[in-house]
Design an enzyme around this catalytic site. Structure first.
Site, PDB file in Angstrom:
ATOM      1  N   LYS A 105      92.049 -37.667 134.023  1.00 58.39           N
ATOM      2  CA  LYS A 105      93.404 -37.444 134.550  1.00 58.39           C
ATOM      3  C   LYS A 105      93.330 -36.730 135.901  1.00 58.39           C
ATOM      4  O   LYS A 105      94.050 -37.081 136.844  1.00 58.39           O
ATOM      5  CB  LYS A 105      94.238 -36.645 133.537  1.00 58.39           C
ATOM      6  N   ASP A 131     104.171 -35.804 129.595  1.00 62.46           N
ATOM      7  CA  ASP A 131     103.639 -36.504 128.416  1.00 62.46           C
ATOM      8  C   ASP A 131     104.762 -37.129 127.599  1.00 62.46           C
ATOM      9  O   ASP A 131     104.514 -37.961 126.725  1.00 62.46           O
ATOM     10  CB  ASP A 131     102.894 -35.509 127.506  1.00 62.46           C
ATOM     11  N   GLN A 139      96.677 -30.849 126.573  1.00 64.24           N
ATOM     12  CA  GLN A 139      95.874 -31.886 125.918  1.00 64.24           C
ATOM     13  C   GLN A 139      95.799 -31.637 124.411  1.00 64.24           C
ATOM     14  O   GLN A 139      95.539 -30.517 123.970  1.00 64.24           O
ATOM     15  CB  GLN A 139      94.469 -31.928 126.549  1.00 64.24           C
TER      16      GLN A 139
HETATM   17  N1  GUN Z   1      95.545 -36.609 123.155  1.00 64.18           N
HETATM   18  C1  GUN Z   1      95.446 -37.944 122.946  1.00 64.18           C
HETATM   19  N2  GUN Z   1      96.338 -38.605 123.709  1.00 64.18           N
HETATM   20  C2  GUN Z   1      97.015 -37.678 124.425  1.00 64.18           C
HETATM   21  C3  GUN Z   1      98.056 -37.751 125.392  1.00 64.18           C
HETATM   22  O1  GUN Z   1      98.569 -38.811 125.757  1.00 64.18           O
HETATM   23  N3  GUN Z   1      98.467 -36.560 125.889  1.00 64.18           N
HETATM   24  C4  GUN Z   1      97.942 -35.373 125.506  1.00 64.18           C
HETATM   25  N4  GUN Z   1      98.433 -34.272 126.042  1.00 64.18           N
HETATM   26  N5  GUN Z   1      96.985 -35.272 124.600  1.00 64.18           N
HETATM   27  C5  GUN Z   1      96.519 -36.431 124.072  1.00 64.18           C
END
Ligand code: GUN
Length: 290
Positions: free
Chosen positions: A52, A119, A96
């Protein structure tokens, strides 16, 4: 069979965002800025968060990575979230997942300001999604919608089976595929661990979205000819022949299912990169909304 190339499509989207960021800068607007909080040292989470951050660099965003130790208290994490909520330099941020067991994920989700919730996990954004109001769509479902859209896959009137009812993927995906939109207008069946005779549903499906996290779960006998398959799974399995020590498997037994498909996403290189592109789109939107 046509591969739904998430890597290429996400690169196309990132190129489009790069141009928009350059235009914003020319107009004297601020550079979009995404922050990510990661708690502990889960290998997969670190890989995702690094990807990211790298994507931010690629499109010309600023990024901030906040790394907190595994034993950070819930109160300390909530206080960091509050700090980011009130930091005008940050347009959007994510925490995350998964989080260590001693931290209540729900409390964390609620603590993120809906205007910075890129998100799309906050109940306000999820509620707005259900009502078809402007909102941040959750990154993975948004990425899947983008992929189907950019490959011009007809979804209207089709039977769509979603396997898995997670809050992050399965449940929002079922809503997006049913809504009245270019990608949408499906008759959706949301299936899960208590579904009886799953094969009765998958065999009839025109579109199958598999998001249950069980490697190679969907097999050729479960699908009909011409089906569109979207594989959200990404399981690490030990593989001594690889430098990393593992390889990635999707929820679909790709080699046997792919020949029956009209379209299918590969793993890796399908849904994963699209999730990151969606996060970039949401961050740009967060800045634009200011
Ligand atoms: N863990 C797995 N997928 C995601 C996501 O799309 N966002 C976040 N913050 N954590 C994740």
């Amino acid at each position: 069979m046509i591969l739904l190339d998430g890597k290429k499509t996400s690169n196309d989207i990132k190129d489009e965002i790069t141009i928009k960021v350059a235009e914003l800068k020319k107009k004297g607007r601020k550079t979009p800025h995404l922050a990510a909080i990661i708690v502990g040292a889960n290998g997969a989470s670190i890989t995702y968060v690094n990807a990211k951050v790298k994507a931010c660099e690629k499109v010309g965003f600023e990024s901030t990575l906040v790394q907190l130790p595994e034993d950070v208290s819930e109160a300390e994490l909530l206080s960091k979230i509050d700090e980011l909520n009130n930091d005008d330099r940050i347009d959007g941020f994510i925490v995350q997942l998964p989080l260590p067991k001693h931290i209540d994920e729900h409390k964390v989700t609620l603590a993120v300001s809906p205007e910075k919730d890129v998100d799309g996990f906050h109940p306000e954004n999820l509620g707005r999604m259900v009502l078809d109001l402007p909102c941040f769509l959750p990154a993975t479902p948004y990425g899947i919608v983008q992929l189907l859209d950019r490959y011009d896959i007809e979804t209207s009137g089709k039977d769509c089976v979603v396997i898995g009812r997670s809050h992050i993927v399965g449940s929002p995906m079922s809503i997006l595929m049913a809504r009245n939109n270019k990608v949408g207008n499906c008759t959706v069946t949301l299936t899960h661990s208590r579904t009886k005779n799953l094969i009765d549903y998958t065999k009839k499906a025109d579109i199958i979205i598999v998001a249950l996290g069980k490697a190679e779960f969907l097999t050729a006998d479960m699908v009909k000819e011409g089906v569109v398959v979207v594989d959200v799974g990404i399981t690490r399995v030990k593989d001594a022949s690889r430098k990393s020590g593992f390889r990635l498997l999707g929820d679909v037994k790709f080699d046997e299912v792919a020949p029956k498909c009209s379209y299918i996403t590969p793993v890796p290189g399908g849904v994963g990169p699209m999730t990151i592109a969606s996060l970039m789109m949401n961050t740009l939107q967060a800045m634009d909304m200011k």
